[in-house]
Design a protein around this motif. Structure first.
Motif: not given
Length: 263
Positions: A174-180
């Motif tokens: 979730v954090l990775m996709v949000l940041d991307v």
């Protein structure tokens, strides 16, 4: 004369070897305590004094240091700021959605996905952009109004954040996709696919927030406010979505210094 190693690390188990030292078997499994200690001693003597780690920088994450900015948002132009009651209503709806997702996560994550849903791996940043936004947005291809509308192809228009998809994402993903997606948004215009995914990922973001999550959502709110300040009309279809994202970051996730303050 003692060696430097002996000075720094005195031997706690002195090893005594008599005339039978030559009969010790040092290549196979130790047969007695003396052989074991002797093998350890020989292995230690063969280790280099200095060891250098060979690190592949490509495997390191791009952002290892979190710099949480305390900069505020662009103030909303006159007439573009949502009312306090509207903001409170959105926060209430959002809170209810989060509770529903938490309650039904196990059910939705157990639902089988269609054969055409190929979720990217955690490290495939470009793959997640294509998956969420679709190839047309990702590649910057605009559809011609004169062309007949083809059958719905999610690979071209982006997969919606179905509950069966987002329920499968752990917090790291979730954090990775949000940041991307937020990083992509910093360099591109707002599109509906982006708004749907940002809302859904925020709904899956657990509290209390990690430091990197704080930084990302504040970056999102500032970008939304900056884009809002460029809108020319209150009827712009992007305005409600931008106001909603700013509201959730500021009011629900308690980044109060970024909140819109109605007159």
């Amino acid at each position: 004369m003692k060696s430097d190693v002996d000075e720094l690390m005195p031997r706690l188990l002195p090893i005594e070897f008599g005339a039978g030292t030559g009969s010790l078997e040092l290549n196979g499994p130790p047969r007695n305590p003396q052989e074991y200690l002797r093998q350890v001693q020989l292995e230690a003597s063969q280790c280099p004094e200095v060891v250098v780690a060979h690190i592949d920088p490509k495997k390191l994450k791009k952002k290892q240091t979190v710099n949480a900015s305390v900069a505020g948002c662009h103030a909303a132009p006159a007439g573009f700021c949502p009312s306090l009651s509207w903001q409170q209503h959105q926060v209430s709806n959002f809170s209810g959605l989060r509770q529903s997702i938490t309650k039904n996560r196990r059910h939705w994550s157990s639902q089988s996905l269609d054969d055409n849903v190929k979720m990217p791996k955690l490290t495939e940043e470009e793959g997640w952009k294509r998956f969420c936004l679709g190839e047309m947005v990702y590649l910057g291809i605009s559809s011609s109004p004169a062309e007949p509308e083809p059958a719905l192809d999610y690979s071209k228009v982006g997969f919606p954040p179905f509950l069966s998809i987002v329920s499968r994402l752990n917090q790291s993903t979730v954090l990775m996709v949000l940041d991307v997606l937020i990083s992509w948004f910093d360099e591109h215009e707002f599109v509906p696919q982006l708004g749907r995914w940002l809302y859904s990922l925020l709904a899956c973001l657990e509290k209390p927030l990690l430091p990197e999550a704080h930084s990302s959502i504040r970056q999102l709110a500032r970008r939304c406010a900056q884009l809002r300040s460029t809108l020319e009309s209150q009827e712009d279809e992007k305005l409600p979505a931008l106001n909603l994202l700013i509201c959730l970051v500021a009011r629900y996730f308690e980044q109060n210094d970024l909140a819109d303050q109605p007159e």
